[in-house]
Enzyme design. Structure first.
Site, PDB file in Angstrom:
ATOM      1  N   GLU A 149       0.825  -1.206   0.000  1.00  0.00           N
ATOM      2  CA  GLU A 149       0.000   0.000   0.000  1.00  0.00           C
ATOM      3  C   GLU A 149       0.863   1.262   0.000  1.00  0.00           C
ATOM      4  O   GLU A 149       0.735   2.127   0.864  1.00  0.00           O
ATOM      5  CB  GLU A 149      -0.968  -0.032   1.195  1.00  0.00           C
ATOM      6  CG  GLU A 149      -1.904  -1.231   1.116  1.00  0.00           C
ATOM      7  CD  GLU A 149      -2.925  -1.313   2.245  1.00  0.00           C
ATOM      8  OE1 GLU A 149      -2.631  -0.809   3.342  1.00  0.00           O
ATOM      9  OE2 GLU A 149      -4.003  -1.881   2.003  1.00  0.00           O
TER      10      GLU A 149
ATOM     11  N   ASP B 136      -8.348  -9.237   4.072  1.00  0.00           N
ATOM     12  CA  ASP B 136      -8.122  -8.141   5.010  1.00  0.00           C
ATOM     13  C   ASP B 136      -9.211  -8.060   6.081  1.00  0.00           C
ATOM     14  O   ASP B 136     -10.073  -7.201   6.020  1.00  0.00           O
ATOM     15  CB  ASP B 136      -8.069  -6.821   4.222  1.00  0.00           C
ATOM     16  CG  ASP B 136      -7.487  -5.691   5.045  1.00  0.00           C
ATOM     17  OD1 ASP B 136      -6.997  -5.947   6.147  1.00  0.00           O
ATOM     18  OD2 ASP B 136      -7.523  -4.554   4.560  1.00  0.00           O
TER      19      ASP B 136
ATOM     20  N   GLU C 198     -12.642  -2.565  12.076  1.00  0.00           N
ATOM     21  CA  GLU C 198     -12.683  -1.844  10.803  1.00  0.00           C
ATOM     22  C   GLU C 198     -13.809  -2.330   9.891  1.00  0.00           C
ATOM     23  O   GLU C 198     -14.597  -1.536   9.386  1.00  0.00           O
ATOM     24  CB  GLU C 198     -11.336  -1.982  10.090  1.00  0.00           C
ATOM     25  CG  GLU C 198     -11.322  -1.326   8.722  1.00  0.00           C
ATOM     26  CD  GLU C 198      -9.955  -1.391   8.045  1.00  0.00           C
ATOM     27  OE1 GLU C 198      -9.017  -1.976   8.625  1.00  0.00           O
ATOM     28  OE2 GLU C 198      -9.839  -0.849   6.934  1.00  0.00           O
TER      29      GLU C 198
HETATM   30  C1  BDP Z   1      -6.154  -2.376   6.109  1.00  0.00           C
HETATM   31  C2  BDP Z   1      -6.454  -0.991   6.555  1.00  0.00           C
HETATM   32  C3  BDP Z   1      -5.309  -0.053   6.390  1.00  0.00           C
HETATM   33  C4  BDP Z   1      -4.056  -0.671   6.982  1.00  0.00           C
HETATM   34  C5  BDP Z   1      -3.802  -1.999   6.324  1.00  0.00           C
HETATM   35  C6  BDP Z   1      -2.639  -2.750   6.943  1.00  0.00           C
HETATM   36  O1  BDP Z   1      -7.561  -0.526   5.836  1.00  0.00           O
HETATM   37  O2  BDP Z   1      -5.648   1.139   7.025  1.00  0.00           O
HETATM   38  O3  BDP Z   1      -2.971   0.159   6.821  1.00  0.00           O
HETATM   39  O4  BDP Z   1      -4.905  -2.821   6.495  1.00  0.00           O
HETATM   40  O5  BDP Z   1      -2.905  -3.715   7.641  1.00  0.00           O
HETATM   41  O6  BDP Z   1      -7.062  -3.188   6.754  1.00  0.00           O
HETATM   42  O7  BDP Z   1      -1.497  -2.416   6.726  1.00  0.00           O
END
Ligand code: BDP
Length: 687
Positions: free
Chosen positions: A293, A372, A400
């Protein structure tokens, strides 16, 4: 204030039987010299608990003062505390590891003895004793020997220096405000206590997404203040870790590369680590999100993640520090039409080929599922797949994708399913819990990590009932064999008192049904997502469908689901082992709740339940809304059984949940009615 004190409120015990059982022992505490800060914490906690629950002001004396009164004796095995020496056999002592404890009723010497090999073990022993008292267990013939099953029991804070919390739903950070480290050490200490009470022994205090200011955490700008945080947590047996920015050598080191094979870079990290250990001698290590990301990582230099992490591990090794390297690595800019880049495959595809190449002090941190933290998804096939690599599991306590602490969703049952999942990586005993406790492959390091759900809201977690998730996580990390129901009951008793059966049963039922209720009115049959982009709250069926993130449901007029089979799909199923491959590959055997995670099927496909997929969607969504409304009513029946403030807080959230559940139902049902054109068998209104 009860909500602030959470499960450590120590409410006064009402049952005279319990009072009679405990009181005789609890007026005197015979301890060892309190020259260790963790022992001090333990003694303070014991007196606080006894004071609250029994209204007894205990006298504290060092062991030599013993004058034959009934007492609680606490001490480490090597402390020459006569009662400890007398009570615990050699066999018990050797059975207790570095964080374990033993508690025994010694009728001959008229004491309840709490013994351990270390001060931290003692602290855990004290919390265990207070748990027995709080849940009204008899102590007449105690003989408890307990060791935490997992070596690392870690909390990951996703807190940012500006005071915000990534995916935080309970206010602002308790660690930071306005680009500075907090001065509210009392609150940090209360958090440390809470963590210790559930056996957490490690904490990474900053977000895995490390940006400009947090990159400077490992510089003199912040390190002295971070050392103060380390002091607070150390007193409760919790080790401090930091998340780092992989590009630090460039961003704060003045180098023009962060290539892990570059000798200047390696030197830079070595010097950096020495600098950290100078201020925090027992520093735990570094947590790293790399090449994920938009975060930097070794891929930039054409290096793999073994090369990337080993460089840091080498710097930490002389100090006993570890690298926790996250496997949440995937291409977040993929072409949605190309199914071979299935995001579910990514972690395994990246890491499995590197098995055996990581240094002994690297641990891979793997999310429970391959996507996720959805309300339902498969279990990550990486568990069990890397024989020669340390691995820990990552859960998400912060809700989340499970209602953001506005909806009640007790997650322990979900975590239990993951932990009990058989990977078939060995002939027997190959469940995920055996992989992550290190016993399956004899790993040096292993354990649990989870994203915290707390903030500066007065009750810590926004939704009061979300405290149960924090509590449950720690208890499970210590012992994955505990059952979800038992953990829920324990939390309720410690939080609301142990006497009122109706209250206990009602809250227990709310907690235990909450995950399935949440699942029933949100995305169906394991397909996941369908949330609003970015903030991830509330329904939006196509919110992510045509975007770059790799999270799709592929609904069209005929059917829905992601074909992840070997034969016709993305091939993800091949990452599993043994019987799991056939189980998921075939529509006929794939469990209903994961059907759309693994298969694309017509709406008229008949589930094992006998219903068609489309009718299942309608039914679960109507049903989920009814059940959410039922939670509200159940809670209403508890009015007057606790202070108004706690009652009102949960009542408000349950109202909101019931409303939002309708929104989910209407949006999901309408969407699929219009897509499929198939009416509801029961002719309920679908807009
Ligand atoms: C996702 C989240 C994000 C996190 C990412 C992570 O939306 O904010 O940075 O995982 O785990 O669930 O790095």
């Amino acid at each position: 204030n009860a909500e602030y004190k959470a499960w450590l409120e120590y409410p006064y015990i009402q049952s005279s039987a319990v009072i009679e059982c405990y009181s005789p022992w609890c007026s005197n505490i015979l301890t060892v010299k309190q020259d260790h800060p963790v022992i001090k914490s333990a003694v303070r906690e014991l007196t606080r608990g006894i004071q609250g629950m029994l209204d007894i002001e205990a006298t504290i004396a060092e062991s030599q003062d013993k004058d034959k009164q009934a007492c609680i004796a606490i001490g480490t095995f090597d402390s020459n505390h006569p009662l400890i020496t007398h009570t615990f056999s050699e066999a018990t002592r050797t059975a207790i590891g570095s964080e374990g404890y033993a508690i025994r009723t010694n009728t001959e010497k008229d004491c309840i003895a709490i013994g351990a090999s270390t001060p931290v073990g003692l602290l855990y022993g004290v919390f265990a004793f207070l748990r027995l008292l709080g849940t009204g267990q008899s102590i007449e013939t105690l003989d408890v020997v307990d060791n935490p099953v997992n070596l690392l029991r870690m909390m990951n804070q996703w807190d940012n220096i500006d005071g915000s919390i990534e995916r935080g739903y309970a206010g602002k950070s308790i660690f930071y405000t306005d680009n500075e480290i907090t001065e509210d050490f009392d609150r940090l200490q209360d958090y440390a206590r809470m963590l210790a009470s559930i056996g957490i022994n490690a904490i990474a205090i900053n977000n895995v997404n490390v940006h400009r200011f947090e990159t400077m955490f490992i510089t003199e700008r912040y390190l002295p203040d971070i050392a103060k945080i380390a002091d607070i947590f150390r007193n409760y047996g919790v080790k401090l870790f930091l998340s780092i920015n992989y590009a630090s050598p460039i961003e704060i080191g003045g180098l023009n590369t962060a290539d892990p094979l570059d000798s200047d870079v390696r030197q830079w990290w070595k010097a950096k680590v020495i600098e950290i250990y100078k201020v925090i001698p027992d520093f735990g290590g570094l947590l790293v999100k790399a090449d994920s990301e938009n975060r930097p990582g070794p891929f930039t230099y054409d290096r793999d993640h073994a090369e990337g992490s080993n460089m840091l591990a080498e710097a930490l090794l002389p100090f006993g520090g570890i690298v926790i390297w996250r496997c949440f690595v995937y291409n977040c800019k993929q072409d949605w039409r190309d199914r071979s880049t299935d995001r579910a495959r990514a972690a395994y595809d990246h890491f499995k080929p590197l098995d055996g190449q990581f240094m002994e002090n690297v641990i891979l941190q793997v999310k429970n599922g391959p996507m996720d933290f959805q309300v339902r998804e498969g279990v990550s096939p990486l568990f069990g797949a890397m024989k020669h690599t340390n691995m820990m599991i990552e859960f998400q306590i912060t809700q989340e994708y499970t209602g953001q602490q506005r909806h009640v969703c007790y997650l322990v049952p979900q975590w239990k399913e993951v932990l009990d999942f058989d990977t078939y990586a060995a002939d027997s005993g190959s469940s995920v819990k055996r992989v992550v406790d290190g016993s399956m492959y004899g790993n040096k390091y292993s354990g649990f990590a989870a994203v915290s759900n707390i903030g500066n809201d007065h009750n810590w977690t926004g939704h009061l009932l979300a405290q149960a998730n924090l509590y449950g996580y720690g208890r499970l990390a210590c012992n994955p064999e505990l059952i979800a129901e038992q953990i829920a009951k324990e939390w309720i008793m410690l939080t609301f008192g142990a006497e009122d059966e109706q209250l206990i049963n009602t809250i227990r039922e709310i907690l235990l049904t909450s995950w399935h209720i949440y699942e029933s009115y949100t995305s169906p049959l394991g397909v996941g997502w369908m949330v609003n982009p970015d903030h991830h709250y509330g329904p939006n069926v196509d919110g992510y469908e045509y975007s770059k993130w790799g999270t799709y449901h592929f609904a069209d007029l005929q059917g829905i689901g992601v074909d992840r089979t070997i034969k016709t799909g993305t091939g993800y199923v091949a990452q599993y082992q043994g019987a799991n491959v056939d189980l998921y590959e075939s529509v006929a055997t794939c469990p209903d709740e994961l059907l759309l995670f693994f298969h694309h099927v017509p709406y008229t496909h008949i589930l094992k339940s006998g219903k068609t997929v489309i009718q299942h969607i309608y039914d679960t969504h109507f049903d989920g809304v009814d059940r959410a409304a039922g939670l509200k009513e159940k809670w209403q029946s508890l009015k007057g059984k606790m202070d108004d403030s706690r009652h009102r807080q949960v009542a408000d959230r349950l109202n909101e949940q019931a409303l939002h559940a309708r929104e989910w139902r209407d949006i999901i049902n309408t969407y699929f009615y219009r897509k499929s054109g198939i009416p509801d068998e029961h002719q309920r209104t679908i807009y």
